[in-house]
Design a protein around this motif. Structure first.
Motif: not given
Length: 123
Positions: A107-114
């Motif tokens: 989830t943290a990786m996705i948030q950073r990517g977004i």
């Protein structure tokens, strides 16, 4: 921008992510131990005994029987301790924690990517 195409792409990517998660070793171990916990008769029996002791405590309190209430509470606490110390429950909680850590990381990786993508686009 055609949102239906974007939605389909997002949906396809989400499906791929969910499939990858489903095949992940940590998630697989979690699901296996979860099934073992659900199918364990001793644990099921302990849960029912805990519920009954708690119901008894409430009834005794309602009828003004503090000694019986305290005994029922003590019994519920003892049964809960047995449940909490059962090796399958301990293993389940460890696997749940590992699975949760994995999902939080993703989830943290996705948030950073977004967020990075939004910054690049100036939004």
């Amino acid at each position: 921008m055609d949102y239906s195409i974007g939605d389909k792409n997002i949906e396809a990517e989400l499906d791929k992510l969910l499939e990858m998660l489903d095949q992940n070793e940590t998630i697989q171990r979690y699901k296996q131990i979860e099934q073992r916990v659900k199918n364990n008769e001793k644990l099921t029996q302990l849960v029912e005994e805990i519920k009954q002791a708690q119901k008894d405590a409430v009834q005794f309190a309602h009828y003004g029987k503090p000694t019986a209430e305290q005994e029922a509470i003590k019994r519920a606490d003892e049964l809960t301790a047995q449940f909490d110390e059962h090796p399958l429950v301990v293993a389940y909680r460890e696997q749940l924690s590992e699975a949760n850590d994995l999902l939080q990381h993703i989830t943290a990786m996705i948030q950073r990517g977004i967020n990075d993508q939004l910054e690049k686009e100036g939004l």
